[in-house]
Design an enzyme around this catalytic site. Structure first.
Site, PDB file in Angstrom:
ATOM      1  N   ASP A  67     -14.169 -12.464  20.244  1.00 47.12           N
ATOM      2  CA  ASP A  67     -14.254 -12.191  18.804  1.00 47.12           C
ATOM      3  C   ASP A  67     -15.639 -11.716  18.388  1.00 47.12           C
ATOM      4  O   ASP A  67     -16.593 -11.771  19.176  1.00 47.12           O
ATOM      5  CB  ASP A  67     -13.831 -13.440  18.000  1.00 47.12           C
ATOM      6  CG  ASP A  67     -14.470 -14.722  18.516  1.00 47.12           C
ATOM      7  OD1 ASP A  67     -15.481 -14.642  19.228  1.00 47.12           O
ATOM      8  OD2 ASP A  67     -13.950 -15.798  18.203  1.00 47.12           O
ATOM      9  N   ASP A 136     -10.931 -27.345  13.841  1.00 46.80           N
ATOM     10  CA  ASP A 136      -9.635 -27.182  13.170  1.00 46.80           C
ATOM     11  C   ASP A 136      -8.544 -26.706  14.136  1.00 46.80           C
ATOM     12  O   ASP A 136      -7.443 -26.351  13.714  1.00 46.80           O
ATOM     13  CB  ASP A 136      -9.747 -26.212  11.981  1.00 46.80           C
ATOM     14  CG  ASP A 136     -10.082 -24.780  12.403  1.00 46.80           C
ATOM     15  OD1 ASP A 136     -10.283 -24.540  13.623  1.00 46.80           O
ATOM     16  OD2 ASP A 136     -10.144 -23.900  11.530  1.00 46.80           O
ATOM     17  N   HIS A 138      -8.715 -24.028  16.172  1.00 46.06           N
ATOM     18  CA  HIS A 138      -8.641 -22.586  16.446  1.00 46.06           C
ATOM     19  C   HIS A 138      -9.097 -22.248  17.866  1.00 46.06           C
ATOM     20  O   HIS A 138      -9.915 -22.945  18.447  1.00 46.06           O
ATOM     21  CB  HIS A 138      -9.422 -21.767  15.405  1.00 46.06           C
ATOM     22  CG  HIS A 138     -10.914 -21.857  15.490  1.00 46.06           C
ATOM     23  ND1 HIS A 138     -11.714 -21.833  14.374  1.00 46.06           N
ATOM     24  CD2 HIS A 138     -11.775 -21.947  16.530  1.00 46.06           C
ATOM     25  CE1 HIS A 138     -12.985 -21.907  14.737  1.00 46.06           C
ATOM     26  NE2 HIS A 138     -13.047 -21.977  16.042  1.00 46.06           N
ATOM     27  N   GLU A 143      -7.255 -18.942  13.361  1.00 45.74           N
ATOM     28  CA  GLU A 143      -7.293 -20.127  12.514  1.00 45.74           C
ATOM     29  C   GLU A 143      -5.889 -20.723  12.364  1.00 45.74           C
ATOM     30  O   GLU A 143      -4.892 -20.058  12.667  1.00 45.74           O
ATOM     31  CB  GLU A 143      -7.839 -19.735  11.127  1.00 45.74           C
ATOM     32  CG  GLU A 143      -9.260 -19.199  11.150  1.00 45.74           C
ATOM     33  CD  GLU A 143     -10.313 -20.281  11.401  1.00 45.74           C
ATOM     34  OE1 GLU A 143      -9.980 -21.348  11.951  1.00 45.74           O
ATOM     35  OE2 GLU A 143     -11.479 -20.040  11.055  1.00 45.74           O
TER      36      GLU A 143
HETATM   37  P1  PGA Z   1     -18.459 -24.370  19.227  1.00 44.40           P
HETATM   38  O1  PGA Z   1     -17.255 -23.480  18.708  1.00 44.40           O
HETATM   39  O2  PGA Z   1     -18.506 -24.174  20.693  1.00 44.40           O
HETATM   40  O3  PGA Z   1     -19.675 -23.799  18.560  1.00 44.40           O
HETATM   41  O4  PGA Z   1     -18.167 -25.761  18.841  1.00 44.40           O
HETATM   42  C1  PGA Z   1     -16.043 -23.547  19.376  1.00 44.40           C
HETATM   43  C2  PGA Z   1     -15.064 -22.576  18.739  1.00 44.40           C
HETATM   44  O5  PGA Z   1     -15.183 -22.327  17.539  1.00 44.40           O
HETATM   45  O6  PGA Z   1     -14.186 -22.075  19.447  1.00 44.40           O
END
Ligand code: PGA
Length: 260
Positions: A67, A136, A138, A143
């Site tokens: 992404d 959350d 994702h 999302e």
């Molecule tokens: P993070 O993000 O590694 O910064 O916790 C994980 C994600 O959003 O997939």
């Protein structure tokens, strides 16, 4: 799903590093799917160590990132293009033309997303996709309520994600609202999915992903349908799993030929 619970993020990232190295040794032109965020940084350090200390060769490896934010210049301090250079690419011998990251400044985003999907197919598909999971649930920036069959597209970030990612912004700069992300269908097409989750902030999402019902409310739960998903956790991220003792027993008693 293979659930691997280790004492901390460093131990988990070392196993992850071995899995990536084994793949590249077996298939020098492997296609890697890569992720950003705090979670994979230690994995990337392990990959850099494999390259610098053991000569792991990335010269034929191809990569596709999950992404990118929409609207940030490539070299903006918070762009994922910059993140990848600083945390991995500048330290290994991967040719510039082998790296693919969605372009958050593409003029025609819809066409860019179609082209990104087509290029993944052209390169033979993703052999191993590195993943983190959001608090959350994702994956990538898919999302909650993302279609579990979605492809690369524009997505609007959830407030929880924008809040989680504030720590990467400086001087009160806002977290962008929009991004381009591979879809859940894209992730599910990878031959192997290798997901890391560390810390208590991930315990609820991990519980839903591994032991909850498959639901678009927790996109990570789609991995229950993936034939080769490896989930690497530290004790804190695994704290809410009801069958943690079983997963540990399985991992500690694997036949030698099945270990990493
Ligand atoms: P993070 O993000 O590694 O910064 O916790 C994980 C994600 O959003 O997939």
């Amino acid at each position: 799903m293979e659930i691997i619970i280790l004492k901390d993020a460093q131990a988990g990232s070392e196993v992850g590093g071995k899995i990536v190295a084994n793949l590249i040794n077996e298939k020098p032109n492997a296609v890697l799917g890569l992720a950003t965020g705090s979670t994979p940084v230690m994995l990337y350090n392990e990959m850099i160590k494999w390259h610098k200390e053991k000569g792991l060769d990335f010269s034929k490896v191809r990569t596709f990132n999950l992404d990118e934010y929409i609207g940030l210049e490539k070299n903006h301090y918070a762009s994922y293009y910059r993140f990848m250079n600083e945390n991995l690419f500048d330290e290994i011998n991967i040719p510039e033309e082998n790296k693919n990251i969605p372009n958050g400044l593409a003029e025609n985003i819809k066409q860019h997303c179609l082209d990104y999907e087509a290029k993944i197919v052209e390169e033979g598909g993703i052999d191993l996709q590195v993943l983190g999971i959001g608090s959350d649930g994702h994956l990538g920036f898919n999302e909650p309520t993302s279609s579990l069959a979605s492809r690369t597209r524009i997505k609007t970030l959830d407030e929880q994600t924008r809040d989680d990612n504030k720590r990467f912004m400086k001087d009160g700069d806002p977290v962008p609202y929009h991004c381009i992300t591979m879809g859940m269908g894209t992730v599910m097409d990878a031959k192997t999915n290798l997901l890391f989750a560390f810390g208590e902030n991930k315990a609820d999402a991990v519980q839903q992903m591994v032991e909850g019902a498959i639901s678009a409310m927790c996109p990570g739960s789609a991995l229950q349908m993936h034939p080769n998903a490896i989930i690497i956790l530290d004790e804190a991220a695994a704290a809410k799993l009801s069958k943690a003792d079983y997963y540990k027993w399985v991992y500690n008693n694997k036949p030698k030929w099945q270990t990493y």
